[in-house]
Motif scaffolding. Structure first.
Motif, PDB file in Angstrom:
ATOM      1  N   THR A  44      32.051  24.283  87.083  1.00  0.00           N
ATOM      2  CA  THR A  44      31.810  25.007  85.834  1.00  0.00           C
ATOM      3  C   THR A  44      32.554  26.336  85.853  1.00  0.00           C
ATOM      4  N   ALA A  45      32.785  26.875  84.661  1.00  0.00           N
ATOM      5  CA  ALA A  45      33.429  28.177  84.525  1.00  0.00           C
ATOM      6  C   ALA A  45      32.751  28.940  83.404  1.00  0.00           C
ATOM      7  N   GLU A  82      24.987  25.145  89.646  1.00  0.00           N
ATOM      8  CA  GLU A  82      24.215  24.342  90.595  1.00  0.00           C
ATOM      9  C   GLU A  82      23.862  22.982  89.997  1.00  0.00           C
ATOM     10  N   SER A  83      23.458  22.978  88.730  1.00  0.00           N
ATOM     11  CA  SER A  83      23.059  21.716  88.097  1.00  0.00           C
ATOM     12  C   SER A  83      24.237  20.762  87.951  1.00  0.00           C
ATOM     13  N   TYR A 131      19.109  18.819  80.946  1.00  0.00           N
ATOM     14  CA  TYR A 131      20.224  18.871  80.006  1.00  0.00           C
ATOM     15  C   TYR A 131      21.514  18.376  80.661  1.00  0.00           C
ATOM     16  N   VAL A 132      21.741  18.822  81.881  1.00  0.00           N
ATOM     17  CA  VAL A 132      22.982  18.454  82.575  1.00  0.00           C
ATOM     18  C   VAL A 132      23.033  16.951  82.829  1.00  0.00           C
ATOM     19  N   GLU A 133      21.907  16.343  83.136  1.00  0.00           N
ATOM     20  CA  GLU A 133      21.868  14.888  83.319  1.00  0.00           C
ATOM     21  C   GLU A 133      22.270  14.178  82.029  1.00  0.00           C
ATOM     22  N   ALA A 134      21.779  14.683  80.884  1.00  0.00           N
ATOM     23  CA  ALA A 134      22.153  14.086  79.599  1.00  0.00           C
ATOM     24  C   ALA A 134      23.622  14.323  79.286  1.00  0.00           C
TER      25      ALA A 134
END
Length: 377
Positions: free
Chosen positions: A111-112, A102-103, A44-47
């Motif tokens: 991130t928060a 981490e991702s 998901y994070v890559e997208a």
């Protein structure tokens, strides 16, 4: 007839939206036996990173705290007892936050985590605080990860499976689009496992949902398709276009919006942040009952609500509180910010402004602080 965009035009608008909210359901981020699904979150994070590289600005709403944490506490399945769910959420929130961090960290993204409850959304002050926090994080290129605070939320005060929360956040930050990702590739008129189920590509008004049967949540989630449709329509009423599809379609959803079901916002003016909050998030502290003339004035004429049109007052409230407005036949008209304490207002019922003392001649609810349902149906 209202001038809605075509299906293709709305998908193009979502495709080029700069400020977007993306919501992931419980089953999208957790494993069936509990624990974070690291592989899928990385995907998901890559997208999301690809979308941000094109100039997109992303806020993530992530469910899954209970679904992630219950296995670590020794439960074999998602618990049903409130304290056990809250304990599971306390564990799962840490695990989820760590994995999202981490991702995104692979791309040097900070991130928060923001944890909200329905009571937070019901308070204008806390809503503004959340809004300011998200805006500041975004201005500093951090990715907000929003989740319901399941450790303190009760069954009576919940957003659902974060679908409604995502709609509220989308309007809170004036998002250009909301993408709701579930375990189904879009909206069908019945269970998609039924071979006769019809796929619904777009929803303009409630008429497009006639005959649609939407089910409840799965084993890990609490929302289900009914909650997602409700949240999508809520965001659309506030002026935010919505794309509903599965988490497996995350790449295409973010790249070209060519998948799933789109929900059209109303072509008329987008609700202000205050009016959206008053209608859909605020806690109503009391009720005003009004007559037919007042109902016509506030729903059709854009007028303020005056004492002469108020027939009864229920509850105890103070000036500045949000109250529900009920018509002569018991119908809900809308909500507004009342200008008087309930005690004072009871002494003014049915009176014309000229018959009141000088200091009581202002409206009960000024038109600028009154929002009615009729214009949003």
């Amino acid at each position: 007839m209202e001038d809605f965009l075509s299906d293709d035009q709305l998908r193009k608008q979502i495709r080029h939206a700069k400020r977007i909210v993306v919501k992931f359901g419980s089953s999208a981020v957790s494993k069936p036996a509990g624990g974070v699904d690291r592989v899928r979150i990385d995907h998901y994070v890559e997208a999301l990173e690809k979308r941000m590289a094109r100039g997109g600005d992303v806020t993530v709403v992530s469910s899954g705290a209970v679904a992630t944490g219950f296995g670590s506490l020794g439960f074999r399945q998602r618990p049903q007892e409130l304290a056990a769910k809250q304990a599971s959420a306390a564990v799962g929130q840490v695990q989820l936050a760590a994995q999202w961090a981490e991702s995104f960290g692979r791309f040097d993204r900070t991130t928060a985590q923001l944890l909200l409850t329905a009571s937070d959304a019901g308070s204008r002050e806390r809503t503004r605080n959340a809004q300011r926090t998200i805006e500041r994080l975004r201005s500093m290129q951090a990715v907000p990860i929003v989740n319901e605070n399941d450790t303190v939320a009760t069954s009576e005060m919940r957003f659902g499976d974060n679908d409604r929360l995502a709609a509220i956040v989308a309007h809170l930050i004036a998002a250009d689009a909301l993408i709701l990702l579930s375990d189904v590739d879009g909206l069908y008129d019945r269970n998609p496992s039924d071979p006769t189920a019809r796929f619904i590509s777009e929803v303009r008004t409630g008429h497009d949902l006639d005959g649609v049967v939407a089910g409840g949540g799965g084993a890990l989630g609490t929302g289900g398709m009914a909650a997602k449709v409700s949240a999508a329509r809520l965001a659309a009423r506030g002026g935010v276009p919505v794309l509903l599809t599965s988490s497996e379609n995350v790449e295409r959803a973010l790249e070209d919006a060519s998948v799933g079901t789109v929900f059209h916002p109303r072509p008329d003016k987008r609700l202000s942040a205050w009016k959206f909050w008053a209608l859909y998030a605020a806690d109503a502290e009391g009720v005003l009952r009004i007559d037919l003339g007042a109902m016509t004035a506030v729903t059709s004429g854009g007028s303020s609500l005056l004492p002469v049109g108020v027939t009864d007052v229920d509850g105890e409230f103070h000036a500045g509180d949000i109250v529900e407005i009920i018509g002569p036949n018991g119908e809900s008209i809308g909500r507004g910010e009342v200008g008087y304490d309930s005690r004072v207002l009871r002494s003014m019922l049915g009176k014309r402004s000229d018959d009141l003392p000088e200091d009581l001649r202002r409206p009960v609810i000024h038109a600028d602080y009154l929002s009615n349902w009729a214009s949003r149906l």
